[in-house]
Design a protein around this motif. Structure first.
Motif, PDB file in Angstrom:
ATOM      1  N   VAL A  96      -3.691   6.057 -12.045  1.00  0.00           N
ATOM      2  CA  VAL A  96      -5.037   5.712 -11.616  1.00  0.00           C
ATOM      3  C   VAL A  96      -4.927   4.816 -10.390  1.00  0.00           C
ATOM      4  CG1 VAL A  96      -5.149   3.729 -13.204  1.00  0.00           C
ATOM      5  CG2 VAL A  96      -7.261   4.750 -12.318  1.00  0.00           C
ATOM      6  N   PHE A  97      -5.705   5.113  -9.359  1.00  0.00           N
ATOM      7  CA  PHE A  97      -5.698   4.341  -8.120  1.00  0.00           C
ATOM      8  C   PHE A  97      -7.088   3.782  -7.861  1.00  0.00           C
ATOM      9  CE2 PHE A  97      -1.777   6.521  -7.549  1.00  0.00           C
ATOM     10  CZ  PHE A  97      -1.036   5.811  -6.603  1.00  0.00           C
ATOM     11  N   PHE A  98      -7.135   2.519  -7.412  1.00  0.00           N
ATOM     12  CA  PHE A  98      -8.380   1.867  -7.035  1.00  0.00           C
ATOM     13  C   PHE A  98      -8.229   1.344  -5.604  1.00  0.00           C
ATOM     14  CE2 PHE A  98      -7.822   1.333 -11.613  1.00  0.00           C
ATOM     15  CZ  PHE A  98      -9.020   1.832 -12.105  1.00  0.00           C
ATOM     16  N   LEU A  99      -9.093   1.818  -4.724  1.00  0.00           N
ATOM     17  CA  LEU A  99      -9.067   1.368  -3.334  1.00  0.00           C
ATOM     18  C   LEU A  99     -10.139   0.314  -3.118  1.00  0.00           C
ATOM     19  CD1 LEU A  99      -8.157   1.557  -0.383  1.00  0.00           C
ATOM     20  CD2 LEU A  99      -9.773   3.457  -0.096  1.00  0.00           C
ATOM     21  N   PHE A 100      -9.690  -0.886  -2.731  1.00  0.00           N
ATOM     22  CA  PHE A 100     -10.601  -1.962  -2.359  1.00  0.00           C
ATOM     23  C   PHE A 100     -10.584  -2.122  -0.837  1.00  0.00           C
ATOM     24  CE2 PHE A 100      -9.322  -2.712  -6.688  1.00  0.00           C
ATOM     25  CZ  PHE A 100     -10.451  -3.195  -7.329  1.00  0.00           C
ATOM     26  N   ASN A 101     -11.439  -2.979  -0.320  1.00  0.00           N
ATOM     27  CA  ASN A 101     -11.479  -3.175   1.127  1.00  0.00           C
ATOM     28  C   ASN A 101     -10.321  -4.023   1.647  1.00  0.00           C
ATOM     29  OD1 ASN A 101     -12.449  -5.454  -0.166  1.00  0.00           O
ATOM     30  ND2 ASN A 101     -13.925  -5.962   1.435  1.00  0.00           N
ATOM     31  N   ASP A 102      -9.461  -4.525   0.735  1.00  0.00           N
ATOM     32  CA  ASP A 102      -8.328  -5.332   1.188  1.00  0.00           C
ATOM     33  C   ASP A 102      -7.022  -5.010   0.467  1.00  0.00           C
ATOM     34  OD1 ASP A 102      -9.281  -6.327  -1.210  1.00  0.00           O
ATOM     35  OD2 ASP A 102      -8.821  -8.423  -0.723  1.00  0.00           O
ATOM     36  N   VAL A 103      -7.078  -4.320  -0.658  1.00  0.00           N
ATOM     37  CA  VAL A 103      -5.870  -3.997  -1.414  1.00  0.00           C
ATOM     38  C   VAL A 103      -5.982  -2.600  -2.014  1.00  0.00           C
ATOM     39  CG1 VAL A 103      -5.280  -6.392  -1.999  1.00  0.00           C
ATOM     40  CG2 VAL A 103      -6.779  -5.048  -3.525  1.00  0.00           C
ATOM     41  N   LEU A 104      -4.822  -2.043  -2.353  1.00  0.00           N
ATOM     42  CA  LEU A 104      -4.739  -0.806  -3.125  1.00  0.00           C
ATOM     43  C   LEU A 104      -4.112  -1.161  -4.464  1.00  0.00           C
ATOM     44  CD1 LEU A 104      -5.039   2.332  -3.183  1.00  0.00           C
ATOM     45  CD2 LEU A 104      -2.658   2.431  -2.413  1.00  0.00           C
TER      46      LEU A 104
ATOM     47  N   SER B 294      -7.952  -0.625   8.844  1.00  0.00           N
ATOM     48  CA  SER B 294      -8.314  -0.956  10.220  1.00  0.00           C
ATOM     49  C   SER B 294      -9.363  -2.062  10.267  1.00  0.00           C
ATOM     50  CB  SER B 294      -8.832   0.303  10.925  1.00  0.00           C
ATOM     51  OG  SER B 294      -9.253   0.005  12.239  1.00  0.00           O
ATOM     52  N   SER B 295     -10.366  -1.980   9.400  1.00  0.00           N
ATOM     53  CA  SER B 295     -11.409  -3.008   9.351  1.00  0.00           C
ATOM     54  C   SER B 295     -10.835  -4.353   8.925  1.00  0.00           C
ATOM     55  CB  SER B 295     -12.521  -2.578   8.390  1.00  0.00           C
ATOM     56  OG  SER B 295     -13.152  -1.397   8.833  1.00  0.00           O
ATOM     57  N   LEU B 296      -9.910  -4.316   7.972  1.00  0.00           N
ATOM     58  CA  LEU B 296      -9.291  -5.551   7.496  1.00  0.00           C
ATOM     59  C   LEU B 296      -8.495  -6.227   8.613  1.00  0.00           C
ATOM     60  CD1 LEU B 296      -8.540  -7.447   5.111  1.00  0.00           C
ATOM     61  CD2 LEU B 296      -6.598  -5.935   4.680  1.00  0.00           C
ATOM     62  N   LEU B 297      -7.668  -5.460   9.299  1.00  0.00           N
ATOM     63  CA  LEU B 297      -6.859  -6.021  10.377  1.00  0.00           C
ATOM     64  C   LEU B 297      -7.732  -6.576  11.495  1.00  0.00           C
ATOM     65  CD1 LEU B 297      -4.046  -3.304  10.587  1.00  0.00           C
ATOM     66  CD2 LEU B 297      -3.830  -5.617   9.652  1.00  0.00           C
TER      67      LEU B 297
ATOM     68  N   GLU C 154       1.512   8.565   5.861  1.00  0.00           N
ATOM     69  CA  GLU C 154       2.066   9.689   6.610  1.00  0.00           C
ATOM     70  C   GLU C 154       1.600  10.984   5.950  1.00  0.00           C
ATOM     71  OE1 GLU C 154       6.335  11.792   7.741  1.00  0.00           O
ATOM     72  OE2 GLU C 154       6.292   9.656   7.222  1.00  0.00           O
ATOM     73  N   ASP C 155       0.814  11.754   6.689  1.00  0.00           N
ATOM     74  CA  ASP C 155       0.334  13.024   6.189  1.00  0.00           C
ATOM     75  C   ASP C 155       1.485  14.015   6.113  1.00  0.00           C
ATOM     76  OD1 ASP C 155      -1.250  15.056   5.331  1.00  0.00           O
ATOM     77  OD2 ASP C 155      -2.515  15.164   7.111  1.00  0.00           O
TER      78      ASP C 155
ATOM     79  N   GLU D 131      -9.765  18.252   0.079  1.00  0.00           N
ATOM     80  CA  GLU D 131     -10.913  17.391   0.375  1.00  0.00           C
ATOM     81  C   GLU D 131     -10.687  15.983  -0.170  1.00  0.00           C
ATOM     82  OE1 GLU D 131     -11.864  21.465   0.860  1.00  0.00           O
ATOM     83  OE2 GLU D 131     -11.084  20.437  -0.935  1.00  0.00           O
ATOM     84  N   GLU D 132     -10.158  15.891  -1.380  1.00  0.00           N
ATOM     85  CA  GLU D 132      -9.882  14.574  -1.951  1.00  0.00           C
ATOM     86  C   GLU D 132      -8.766  13.872  -1.193  1.00  0.00           C
ATOM     87  OE1 GLU D 132      -9.426  14.230  -6.128  1.00  0.00           O
ATOM     88  OE2 GLU D 132     -11.043  15.631  -6.583  1.00  0.00           O
ATOM     89  N   LYS D 133      -7.753  14.609  -0.818  1.00  0.00           N
ATOM     90  CA  LYS D 133      -6.669  14.019  -0.022  1.00  0.00           C
ATOM     91  C   LYS D 133      -7.217  13.424   1.267  1.00  0.00           C
ATOM     92  CE  LYS D 133      -2.791  15.452   2.895  1.00  0.00           C
ATOM     93  NZ  LYS D 133      -1.882  16.561   3.280  1.00  0.00           N
ATOM     94  N   ARG D 134      -8.047  14.184   1.979  1.00  0.00           N
ATOM     95  CA  ARG D 134      -8.605  13.706   3.242  1.00  0.00           C
ATOM     96  C   ARG D 134      -9.494  12.491   3.026  1.00  0.00           C
ATOM     97  NH1 ARG D 134      -5.048  15.145   6.658  1.00  0.00           N
ATOM     98  NH2 ARG D 134      -4.488  17.344   6.417  1.00  0.00           N
ATOM     99  N   ALA D 135     -10.249  12.482   1.923  1.00  0.00           N
ATOM    100  CA  ALA D 135     -11.101  11.335   1.631  1.00  0.00           C
ATOM    101  C   ALA D 135     -10.274  10.085   1.375  1.00  0.00           C
ATOM    102  CB  ALA D 135     -11.998  11.642   0.422  1.00  0.00           C
ATOM    103  N   TRP D 136      -9.223  10.226   0.561  1.00  0.00           N
ATOM    104  CA  TRP D 136      -8.343   9.085   0.294  1.00  0.00           C
ATOM    105  C   TRP D 136      -7.759   8.539   1.597  1.00  0.00           C
ATOM    106  CZ3 TRP D 136      -7.686   5.955  -3.656  1.00  0.00           C
ATOM    107  CH2 TRP D 136      -7.954   6.384  -4.953  1.00  0.00           C
ATOM    108  N   ILE D 137      -7.174   9.419   2.403  1.00  0.00           N
ATOM    109  CA  ILE D 137      -6.516   8.973   3.630  1.00  0.00           C
ATOM    110  C   ILE D 137      -7.517   8.329   4.589  1.00  0.00           C
ATOM    111  CG2 ILE D 137      -5.331   9.786   5.712  1.00  0.00           C
ATOM    112  CD1 ILE D 137      -3.871  11.825   4.014  1.00  0.00           C
ATOM    113  N   GLU D 138      -8.676   8.968   4.761  1.00  0.00           N
ATOM    114  CA  GLU D 138      -9.682   8.431   5.673  1.00  0.00           C
ATOM    115  C   GLU D 138     -10.155   7.047   5.248  1.00  0.00           C
ATOM    116  OE1 GLU D 138     -14.297   9.302   7.102  1.00  0.00           O
ATOM    117  OE2 GLU D 138     -13.170  10.847   5.986  1.00  0.00           O
ATOM    118  N   HIS D 139     -10.472   6.892   3.959  1.00  0.00           N
ATOM    119  CA  HIS D 139     -10.997   5.617   3.488  1.00  0.00           C
ATOM    120  C   HIS D 139      -9.928   4.535   3.478  1.00  0.00           C
ATOM    121  CE1 HIS D 139     -14.195   8.201   1.258  1.00  0.00           C
ATOM    122  NE2 HIS D 139     -14.504   8.000   2.513  1.00  0.00           N
ATOM    123  N   MET D 140      -8.680   4.889   3.180  1.00  0.00           N
ATOM    124  CA  MET D 140      -7.600   3.905   3.221  1.00  0.00           C
ATOM    125  C   MET D 140      -7.357   3.430   4.652  1.00  0.00           C
ATOM    126  SD  MET D 140      -4.885   5.501   0.452  1.00  0.00           S
ATOM    127  CE  MET D 140      -3.664   4.219   0.756  1.00  0.00           C
TER     128      MET D 140
END
Length: 281
Positions: free
Chosen positions: A54-62, A131-134, A88-89, A117-126
């Protein structure tokens, strides 16, 4: 304003639920400004082969962990700061689809989604969250990452001495170069600070030699003609954790060998962040 207040309340409840799912052994996840961006299940290559996590993506951590009871109970929580992540795709293999590589300083590993589609969503949002965090914190992205291990099947012989592997001649992996090596060629240990600041880890003789040379040059520069010996197989063996030792026993860990049937039980990735909400970091 009402929508944002409602989202803030929903976000707190979601994060609290994630915290509770890891039980008393999990680290606290609630903190000001943290937003849960998305969650879902991915296949992750582990020492026992591909495993659903199970993976949870936050705005600062994975955050990810093992699944005990779907949606309710997780264990072995791992938290990775997004600034320490590099993606790395990867192209689809003959038997493995929707895969990509997540690099971190301590460990780099393959994951795969149920669909492109899910792969692209994960990569895009991560990538967007990182980028926003940095940008908001002014931090610099990490530059040192753990190598990915060369699969067992990639070589029938030690990649240092060319001795053939057998039931008694086991495969091991150098933590610095990722090569498949025999026990004799990987008796030495060294500290790789990007993986662990103090723990001595298995390295092959060639990497140990190069590390020793670099250390000797640094010590000589600072202290004159004195040198410093790197850790060997007799140095601090107890510091070599059970988890590290167990990872060496992983077999057939080539991501291209994963079967599509193993992906059938994955749940759909859920994107939780409304477009109008901007996380306050």
């Amino acid at each position: 304003m009402v929508d944002q207040l409602s989202f803030a309340q929903d976000n707190r409840e979601r994060i609290h639920a994630v915290e509770n799912s890891f039980g008393p052994l999990g680290k606290p996840l609630s903190m000001p400004g943290r937003v849960l961006i998305g969650e879902g299940r991915l296949m992750k290559m582990s020492r026992r082969g591909p495993q659903p996590k199970v993976f949870f993506l936050f705005n600062d951590v994975l955050v990810y962990g093992s699944i005990i009871l779907n949606g309710r109970w997780h264990k072995k929580q791992k938290i990775i700061p997004l600034e320490d992540i590099q993606l790395e795709d990867l192209e689809d293999g003959m038997k493995m689809r929707n895969q990509w590589l997540i690099r971190t300083p301590r460990k780099s590993f393959y994951v795969a989604a149920d669909s492109n589609e899910e792969k692209r969503a994960w990569i895009e949002h991560m990538e967007n969250s990182r980028s926003s965090l940095l940008q908001s914190t002014g931090s610099r992205p990490g530059s040192t990452f753990a190598v990915t291990w060369i699969p067992d099947r990639a070589s029938a012989v030690c990649m240092r001495c060319s001795d053939r592997f057998s039931v008694t001649q086991r495969r091991h992996h150098c933590r610095k170069c990722g090569f498949v090596v025999c026990g004799a060629c990987s008796k030495t240990r060294a500290v790789l600070s990007h993986i662990h600041p103090t723990k001595v880890l298995r390295v092959c003789i060639m990497c140990h030699s190069s590390l020793s040379t670099l250390d000797a040059e640094e010590v000589t520069r600072l202290r004159g003609n004195s040198t410093e010996k790197m850790g060997s197989d007799e140095d601090d063996v107890e510091g070599f954790s059970e988890e590290e030792e167990a990872e060496e026993q992983m077999e057939d860990h080539d991501p291209s060998m994963w079967m599509n049937s193993q992906m059938d039980s994955l749940s759909t990735y859920v994107y939780l962040k409304p477009e109008h909400v901007r996380p306050q970091i």
